[in-house]
Every structure is written in C-alpha cells, then in structure tokens.
Scaffold this motif. Structure first.
Motif, PDB file in Angstrom:
ATOM      1  N   VAL A   1       4.846  22.800  49.185  1.00 21.55           N
ATOM      2  CA  VAL A   1       3.673  23.164  48.399  1.00 21.55           C
ATOM      3  C   VAL A   1       3.741  24.657  48.148  1.00 21.55           C
ATOM      4  O   VAL A   1       3.755  25.454  49.095  1.00 21.55           O
ATOM      5  N   LEU A   2       3.810  25.026  46.875  1.00 20.81           N
ATOM      6  CA  LEU A   2       3.827  26.424  46.466  1.00 20.81           C
ATOM      7  C   LEU A   2       2.472  26.755  45.840  1.00 20.81           C
ATOM      8  O   LEU A   2       1.663  25.857  45.631  1.00 20.81           O
ATOM      9  N   PRO A   3       2.194  28.016  45.537  1.00 24.87           N
ATOM     10  CA  PRO A   3       0.860  28.356  45.034  1.00 24.87           C
ATOM     11  C   PRO A   3       0.411  27.571  43.800  1.00 24.87           C
ATOM     12  O   PRO A   3      -0.769  27.230  43.694  1.00 24.87           O
ATOM     13  N   ASP A   4       1.325  27.246  42.886  1.00 23.90           N
ATOM     14  CA  ASP A   4       0.906  26.606  41.630  1.00 23.90           C
ATOM     15  C   ASP A   4       1.542  25.248  41.355  1.00 23.90           C
ATOM     16  O   ASP A   4       1.301  24.654  40.310  1.00 23.90           O
ATOM     17  N   HIS A   5       2.355  24.759  42.283  1.00 21.00           N
ATOM     18  CA  HIS A   5       2.975  23.446  42.083  1.00 21.00           C
ATOM     19  C   HIS A   5       3.501  22.920  43.410  1.00 21.00           C
ATOM     20  O   HIS A   5       3.518  23.626  44.413  1.00 21.00           O
ATOM     21  N   LEU A   6       3.902  21.656  43.372  1.00 26.00           N
ATOM     22  CA  LEU A   6       4.508  21.071  44.557  1.00 26.00           C
ATOM     23  C   LEU A   6       5.649  20.161  44.136  1.00 26.00           C
ATOM     24  O   LEU A   6       5.696  19.674  43.008  1.00 26.00           O
ATOM     25  N   HIS A   7       6.569  19.987  45.066  1.00 25.41           N
ATOM     26  CA  HIS A   7       7.682  19.042  44.914  1.00 25.41           C
ATOM     27  C   HIS A   7       7.640  18.129  46.126  1.00 25.41           C
ATOM     28  O   HIS A   7       7.348  18.572  47.240  1.00 25.41           O
ATOM     29  N   CYS A   8       7.949  16.873  45.914  1.00 21.84           N
ATOM     30  CA  CYS A   8       7.998  15.956  47.049  1.00 21.84           C
ATOM     31  C   CYS A   8       8.906  14.783  46.734  1.00 21.84           C
ATOM     32  O   CYS A   8       9.266  14.537  45.576  1.00 21.84           O
ATOM     33  N   ILE A   9       9.255  14.074  47.788  1.00 20.47           N
ATOM     34  CA  ILE A   9      10.028  12.847  47.670  1.00 20.47           C
ATOM     35  C   ILE A   9       9.234  11.746  48.344  1.00 20.47           C
ATOM     36  O   ILE A   9       8.799  11.911  49.495  1.00 20.47           O
ATOM     37  N   TRP A  10       9.023  10.667  47.604  1.00 17.02           N
ATOM     38  CA  TRP A  10       8.321   9.489  48.119  1.00 17.02           C
ATOM     39  C   TRP A  10       9.278   8.311  48.146  1.00 17.02           C
ATOM     40  O   TRP A  10       9.987   8.065  47.171  1.00 17.02           O
ATOM     41  N   ALA A  11       9.234   7.552  49.238  1.00 18.87           N
ATOM     42  CA  ALA A  11       9.936   6.272  49.314  1.00 18.87           C
ATOM     43  C   ALA A  11       8.892   5.188  49.072  1.00 18.87           C
ATOM     44  O   ALA A  11       7.892   5.108  49.791  1.00 18.87           O
TER      45      ALA A  11
ATOM     46  N   ALA B   1      12.670  28.576  56.438  1.00 18.47           N
ATOM     47  CA  ALA B   1      11.962  28.521  57.717  1.00 18.47           C
ATOM     48  C   ALA B   1      10.706  29.385  57.717  1.00 18.47           C
ATOM     49  O   ALA B   1       9.779  29.138  58.482  1.00 18.47           O
ATOM     50  N   GLU B   2      10.641  30.382  56.860  1.00 12.01           N
ATOM     51  CA  GLU B   2       9.477  31.274  56.800  1.00 12.01           C
ATOM     52  C   GLU B   2       8.305  30.666  56.037  1.00 12.01           C
ATOM     53  O   GLU B   2       7.195  31.173  56.134  1.00 12.01           O
ATOM     54  N   TRP B   3       8.540  29.620  55.255  1.00  9.53           N
ATOM     55  CA  TRP B   3       7.472  29.048  54.423  1.00  9.53           C
ATOM     56  C   TRP B   3       6.745  27.946  55.195  1.00  9.53           C
ATOM     57  O   TRP B   3       7.347  26.937  55.565  1.00  9.53           O
ATOM     58  N   PRO B   4       5.448  28.111  55.434  1.00 13.21           N
ATOM     59  CA  PRO B   4       4.733  27.147  56.286  1.00 13.21           C
ATOM     60  C   PRO B   4       4.363  25.821  55.615  1.00 13.21           C
ATOM     61  O   PRO B   4       4.101  24.846  56.313  1.00 13.21           O
TER      62      PRO B   4
END
Length: 171
Positions: free
Chosen positions: A56-66, A137-140
């Motif tokens: 999750v970034l400030p203005d968008h997100l990426h994900c993978i769904w099964a 690793a720095e991105w929570p």
C-alpha cells in the motif's frame, strides 16, 4: 468505448493495481490503512479469496489474490471499495458516488511461477521505485516481512536490485 472483457478463471491467481481518485494520497493517513485492512477482511468474509501479497503506497496499491471457484474478483473490488468509502467524509459527486477511488482497476492473471515471482518482486520493490524507502524492508505497509519470515527473500533484498525491476511498469 473498448470491448475489454475481464478474464475470470476458477482457482486462478491475479495481480491488481488499484488507484485513488486523481492520485490523492489517501493512504498517507494511517486510519485509512486500518480502514483498508478492515475492508479487505470484510470482503474476504463475504466473498472468500486469499491475499497472497500486498503493498500500500500513498496513492495506490498492488496486490495478488488467489481466487477459488467463485471467480468474480470485480464484485469483490466493488464490495471492498464501497466498504472502505462508507466511513470517509467526502461529499458525493453528481452521480451519488464519493470520489475516493478511480472507477476501475487493472488486473493481470498470473500465468506461471516466473510470472508470480516477477509480480512479487514488483510489489515488494514498489516503495523503493517510488522513492518512499531505501529498501523493501523499510516500508511498513507491505507483505514483504511475511515473505522474509518464510525464507522467500533475505531481509536486505531490494537494496541492490538489477535494472530490470526499474524498467517494468505494471501500473
């Protein structure tokens, strides 16, 4: 108008990109990240799917769904976006909807193991690509730490990534 048709395949895995309306920094607010997590759980309870990876970034997100036999990921995104939007105090537009999300999303069906690895790398490297962190690793707000725990990545992965990941654009 295009004749784009989404590909719904039982038990398939999909990569998604979902963007905030006009790229507003919706997820700079920690309460909205909490709201997003809650909306994902709300949706999973009503229309099950497995969340394989996410960033999750400030203005968008990426994900993978099964997915399972119920392949309709579009209804899941509609449900998730609607649930998320309910608690946001933004005036509705002339169509009665809140301008929180871009109306559509981008999806890609994962085709094989190499495709999955490439998309996992893309997801987890994305905060670095956008200058939000020096390493994944720095991105929570990412599933990266879960993949480190499972031995998929070393904790320092992403500090010196080859140039291919800088060139790929999945948004």
């Amino acid at each position: 108008m295009s004749n784009y048709q989404r590909l719904y395949i039982p038990n398939a895995t999909y990569f998604f990109t979902v963007v905030a309306y006009n790229r507003q920094t919706l997820f700079s607010n920690k309460d909205n990240i909490t709201r997003l997590k809650s909306s994902i759980k709300y949706t999973q309870k009503r229309r099950p799917f497995s969340l394989t990876a996410i960033v999750v970034l400030p203005d968008h997100l990426h994900c993978i769904w099964a997915m399972n036999k119920d392949t309709n990921f579009s209804i899941r995104w509609q449900m998730l976006k609607t649930n998320f939007s309910r608690g946001i105090s933004i005036p509705s537009n002339n169509r009665g909807s809140k301008p929180i999300w871009q109306p559509r999303f981008w999806e890609h069906m994962i085709r094989d193991e190499t495709d999955m690895h490439n998309h996992l790398d893309y997801i987890h490297y994305n905060p670095v690509k956008h200058g939000l962190a020096k390493s994944p690793a720095e991105w929570p707000h990412s599933s990266f730490s879960r993949f480190v725990e499972r031995g998929y990545y070393s904790s320092d992965w992403g500090r010196n990534v080859s140039t291919w990941i800088h060139e790929i654009d999945l948004e």
